[in-house]
Design a protein around this motif. Structure first.
Motif, short mmCIF file in Angstrom:
data_model
loop_
_atom_site.label_atom_id
_atom_site.label_comp_id
_atom_site.label_asym_id
_atom_site.label_seq_id
_atom_site.Cartn_x
_atom_site.Cartn_y
_atom_site.Cartn_z
N LEU A 55 0.68 -1.14 -0.10
CA LEU A 55 -0.09 0.03 0.09
C LEU A 55 0.99 1.17 0.06
N ILE A 56 0.97 2.04 -1.22
CA ILE A 56 1.66 3.29 -1.17
C ILE A 56 0.68 4.31 -0.60
N HIS A 57 -0.45 4.75 -1.16
CA HIS A 57 -1.23 5.52 -0.91
C HIS A 57 -1.40 6.08 0.51
N PHE A 58 -0.80 7.35 0.81
CA PHE A 58 -0.69 8.02 2.11
C PHE A 58 0.14 6.78 3.13
N ASN A 59 0.99 6.14 2.49
CA ASN A 59 1.99 5.63 3.67
C ASN A 59 3.35 5.35 3.24
N VAL A 60 3.77 6.34 2.42
CA VAL A 60 5.27 6.61 2.10
C VAL A 60 5.84 7.90 3.10
N ARG A 61 6.66 7.38 3.81
CA ARG A 61 7.45 8.45 4.56
C ARG A 61 8.28 9.49 3.73
N ASP A 62 9.01 8.78 2.85
CA ASP A 62 10.01 9.47 2.11
C ASP A 62 10.55 8.27 1.15
N ILE A 63 11.32 8.74 0.03
CA ILE A 63 11.95 7.98 -0.82
C ILE A 63 13.28 8.54 -1.15
N LYS A 64 14.23 7.47 -1.07
CA LYS A 64 15.74 8.03 -1.42
C LYS A 64 16.04 7.14 -2.74
N ILE A 65 16.96 7.79 -3.41
CA ILE A 65 17.25 7.25 -4.66
C ILE A 65 18.77 7.41 -4.74
N ALA A 98 16.24 -0.07 -10.32
CA ALA A 98 15.85 0.44 -11.37
C ALA A 98 16.91 0.31 -12.76
N GLU A 99 16.77 0.10 -13.94
CA GLU A 99 17.66 0.00 -14.93
C GLU A 99 18.85 1.19 -14.67
N THR A 100 18.09 2.43 -15.02
CA THR A 100 18.74 3.67 -15.10
C THR A 100 18.36 4.69 -13.96
N LYS A 101 19.27 5.57 -14.15
CA LYS A 101 19.02 6.94 -12.99
C LYS A 101 17.48 7.55 -13.45
N ASP A 102 17.41 7.63 -14.66
CA ASP A 102 16.22 8.35 -14.92
C ASP A 102 14.95 7.42 -14.82
N ASP A 103 14.99 6.38 -14.79
CA ASP A 103 13.87 5.39 -14.62
C ASP A 103 13.76 5.30 -13.04
N ALA A 104 14.56 5.48 -12.23
CA ALA A 104 14.64 5.57 -10.77
C ALA A 104 13.92 6.80 -10.71
#
Length: 154
Positions: A55-65, A98-104
């Motif tokens: 479940l992503i909806h309202f459950n993500v605190r942050d995303i690092k790449i 992901a395969e590439t930085k842009d895809d990530a």
């Protein structure tokens, strides 16, 4: 339910043994981000044989790449630039590559948008959807709190 984004990603799995040792390995899955805010992963692009959903909806605190993912090593032969770490409010983390930085970056954007966008009117949780209960870390198949089941979240 309408598909927002789909594609191949590597997913880090954690296998815990009775001895207490943990094996971290990477597996390639087809990922589908749905309009209702769930992220499913499958064996192939037909999206017929689902392994699980998050479940992503309202459950993500942050995303690092990329280089921000300090505690994760990419799959063999893959660049650190493709790494994504999705930190969930309930304490879980999902490590992807992901395969590439842009895809990530495109996945990060789509996941953050799914996190903040209200679910469409009349949307319901798909039958295979799971969430982690904050009380006892059990798995439930609905939006409502669980009835203190003691299942292991894998």
């Amino acid at each position: 339910m309408a598909l927002v984004r789909g594609g191949w990603l590597w997913r880090q799995m954690h296998l815990e043994y009775r001895t207490g040792s943990i094996l971290r390995r990477w597996k390639r899955n087809w990922f589908a981000l749905w309009l209702d805010g769930t992220l499913g992963y499958y064996h192939d692009e037909t999206a017929q044989d689902e392994e699980d959903r998050v479940l992503i909806h309202f459950n993500v605190r942050d995303i690092k790449i990329g280089p921000e993912c300090h505690d994760v090593q990419p799959p063999e032969g893959r660049s650190r630039d493709g790494l994504l770490t999705v930190n969930l409010r309930e304490g879980g983390r999902l490590h992807l590559c992901a395969e590439t930085k842009d895809d990530a970056l495109a996945w990060k954007t789509a996941l953050l948008e799914a996190n903040s966008t209200p679910a469409p009117a009349g949307a319901t949780v798909p039958p295979r959807s799971r969430r982690v209960c904050s009380k006892v870390r059990c798995v439930t198949r609905s939006w409502s709190p669980c009835k203190v089941e003691r299942r292991i979240w894998v």
